[in-house]
Design a protein around this motif. Sequence first.
Motif, PDB file in Angstrom:
ATOM      1  N   TYR A  35       0.844  -1.176   0.000  1.00 32.82           N
ATOM      2  CA  TYR A  35       0.000   0.000   0.000  1.00 32.82           C
ATOM      3  C   TYR A  35       0.888   1.238   0.000  1.00 32.82           C
ATOM      4  O   TYR A  35       2.027   1.197   0.457  1.00 32.82           O
ATOM      5  N   LEU A  43      -4.911   5.035   2.698  1.00 34.07           N
ATOM      6  CA  LEU A  43      -4.082   3.935   2.196  1.00 34.07           C
ATOM      7  C   LEU A  43      -4.678   3.384   0.903  1.00 34.07           C
ATOM      8  O   LEU A  43      -5.883   3.122   0.832  1.00 34.07           O
ATOM      9  N   PHE A  90       3.572   0.912   2.804  1.00 31.43           N
ATOM     10  CA  PHE A  90       3.332  -0.101   3.826  1.00 31.43           C
ATOM     11  C   PHE A  90       3.148  -1.462   3.174  1.00 31.43           C
ATOM     12  O   PHE A  90       2.378  -1.613   2.223  1.00 31.43           O
ATOM     13  N   TRP A  97      -8.393 -15.770   2.429  1.00 35.93           N
ATOM     14  CA  TRP A  97      -9.819 -15.672   2.628  1.00 35.93           C
ATOM     15  C   TRP A  97     -10.459 -17.044   2.437  1.00 35.93           C
ATOM     16  O   TRP A  97     -10.075 -17.814   1.562  1.00 35.93           O
ATOM     17  N   GLY A 110       3.391  -3.677   8.287  1.00 35.80           N
ATOM     18  CA  GLY A 110       4.728  -3.298   8.702  1.00 35.80           C
ATOM     19  C   GLY A 110       4.754  -1.868   9.195  1.00 35.80           C
ATOM     20  O   GLY A 110       3.719  -1.186   9.245  1.00 35.80           O
ATOM     21  N   GLU A 111       5.961  -1.389   9.533  1.00 35.74           N
ATOM     22  CA  GLU A 111       6.107  -0.071  10.134  1.00 35.74           C
ATOM     23  C   GLU A 111       6.246   1.049   9.096  1.00 35.74           C
ATOM     24  O   GLU A 111       6.274   2.210   9.466  1.00 35.74           O
TER      25      GLU A 111
ATOM     26  N   GLY B  32     -15.695  -8.257   4.834  1.00 36.81           N
ATOM     27  CA  GLY B  32     -15.267  -7.967   6.195  1.00 36.81           C
ATOM     28  C   GLY B  32     -15.049  -6.477   6.355  1.00 36.81           C
ATOM     29  O   GLY B  32     -14.699  -5.789   5.398  1.00 36.81           O
ATOM     30  N   PHE B  34     -12.919  -3.764   8.736  1.00 39.59           N
ATOM     31  CA  PHE B  34     -11.771  -3.754   9.634  1.00 39.59           C
ATOM     32  C   PHE B  34     -11.600  -2.376  10.272  1.00 39.59           C
ATOM     33  O   PHE B  34     -11.794  -1.347   9.618  1.00 39.59           O
ATOM     34  N   TYR B  36      -8.569  -0.185  12.357  1.00 37.24           N
ATOM     35  CA  TYR B  36      -7.173  -0.117  12.755  1.00 37.24           C
ATOM     36  C   TYR B  36      -6.932   1.178  13.512  1.00 37.24           C
ATOM     37  O   TYR B  36      -7.616   2.179  13.314  1.00 37.24           O
ATOM     38  N   GLN B  38      -3.727   3.931  14.108  1.00 39.44           N
ATOM     39  CA  GLN B  38      -2.407   4.290  13.586  1.00 39.44           C
ATOM     40  C   GLN B  38      -1.850   5.456  14.385  1.00 39.44           C
ATOM     41  O   GLN B  38      -2.459   6.525  14.447  1.00 39.44           O
ATOM     42  N   LYS B  42       3.980   5.312  12.505  1.00 38.75           N
ATOM     43  CA  LYS B  42       3.861   3.857  12.683  1.00 38.75           C
ATOM     44  C   LYS B  42       2.915   3.250  11.650  1.00 38.75           C
ATOM     45  O   LYS B  42       2.164   3.952  10.989  1.00 38.75           O
ATOM     46  N   GLY B  43       2.948   1.932  11.558  1.00 33.18           N
ATOM     47  CA  GLY B  43       2.002   1.243  10.696  1.00 33.18           C
ATOM     48  C   GLY B  43       0.677   1.032  11.399  1.00 33.18           C
ATOM     49  O   GLY B  43       0.580   1.131  12.624  1.00 33.18           O
ATOM     50  N   PRO B  44      -0.380   0.753  10.631  1.00 33.94           N
ATOM     51  CA  PRO B  44      -1.696   0.477  11.233  1.00 33.94           C
ATOM     52  C   PRO B  44      -1.642  -0.732  12.166  1.00 33.94           C
ATOM     53  O   PRO B  44      -1.036  -1.749  11.833  1.00 33.94           O
ATOM     54  N   PHE B  46      -3.950  -3.480  14.188  1.00 31.68           N
ATOM     55  CA  PHE B  46      -5.279  -4.093  14.099  1.00 31.68           C
ATOM     56  C   PHE B  46      -6.071  -3.927  15.393  1.00 31.68           C
ATOM     57  O   PHE B  46      -5.551  -4.097  16.498  1.00 31.68           O
ATOM     58  N   THR B  49     -12.218  -6.975  13.451  1.00 28.85           N
ATOM     59  CA  THR B  49     -12.807  -7.370  12.176  1.00 28.85           C
ATOM     60  C   THR B  49     -14.257  -7.761  12.429  1.00 28.85           C
ATOM     61  O   THR B  49     -14.545  -8.521  13.356  1.00 28.85           O
ATOM     62  N   LEU B  87      -8.539   4.113  11.551  1.00 27.06           N
ATOM     63  CA  LEU B  87      -8.797   3.798  10.150  1.00 27.06           C
ATOM     64  C   LEU B  87      -9.836   2.697  10.034  1.00 27.06           C
ATOM     65  O   LEU B  87      -9.791   1.708  10.764  1.00 27.06           O
ATOM     66  N   LEU B  99      -7.763  -4.400   0.968  1.00 29.89           N
ATOM     67  CA  LEU B  99      -8.741  -3.587   1.668  1.00 29.89           C
ATOM     68  C   LEU B  99      -8.867  -2.219   1.026  1.00 29.89           C
ATOM     69  O   LEU B  99      -7.886  -1.671   0.521  1.00 29.89           O
ATOM     70  N   PHE B 101      -9.567   1.494   2.111  1.00 30.27           N
ATOM     71  CA  PHE B 101      -9.499   2.257   3.351  1.00 30.27           C
ATOM     72  C   PHE B 101     -10.235   3.576   3.241  1.00 30.27           C
ATOM     73  O   PHE B 101     -10.276   4.212   2.180  1.00 30.27           O
TER      74      PHE B 101
END
Lengths: 118, 111
Positions: A35, A43, A90, A97, A110-111, B32, B34, B36, B38, B42-44, B46, B49, B87, B99, B101
């Motif tokens: 992403y 995103l 990202f 699924w 990830g970060e 689904g 979701f 998150y 953030q 940093k990353g999202p 979780f 769900t 998010l 996904l 977003f």
Amino acid sequence: NAGVTQTPKFRVLKTGQSMTLLCAQDMNHEYMYWYRQDPGMGLRLIHYSVGEGTTAKGEVPDGYNVSRLKKQNFLLGLESAAPSQTSVYFCASSYRWTLTGLSGNTIYFGEGSWLTVV
Amino acid sequence: EDQVTQSPEALRLQEGESSSLNCSYTVSGLRGLFWYRQDPGKGPEFLFTLYSAGEEKEKERLKATLTKKESFLHITAPKPEDSATYLCAAASGGGADGLTFGKGTHLIIQP
């Protein structure tokens, strides 16, 4: 357990240069995703893979290529970087699924990798 | 085209002041929904769900609910450490396996 690891974390490129972002996951996930996140855009999915040796286009694939030679790694390549590709990238991974939902119920991120193209 | 819209864009609350964040979605065959969190740089991370209308999930001060058109993230008696961007994302049965977003809600909890 490292989860999803991205390298490098920061990079500055000149217009026209090429580079590769590496994503590695240690959770034995089938699916992997790339992403990009831009201010005010949220995103957006670039490319994804549903298994080793497979790749597919997402919402914004132009200017990027990907490869999934090993199950645990997903590479994102920029062949000729443009300023419009300045972004935070990202990587994410998940199980697959099924008819009842996403195995494991989540997609791990990830970060991030901060890329600036000048 | 799949769309996810979050509101408000930003929300400032006093510590202990409960509120809700909204996520409305238009996707072809929801697989689904979701949520998150953030944090800056940093990353999202979780949170939840949800798979079907009427489903609810809770974690500490957060509770997520789902209807056929939208999802809510309820925050009860928030603390400053709940400050983050939240998010919402939807998985569609009609397109790519990733996904879609929303743009997120930036939440600030003041002490």
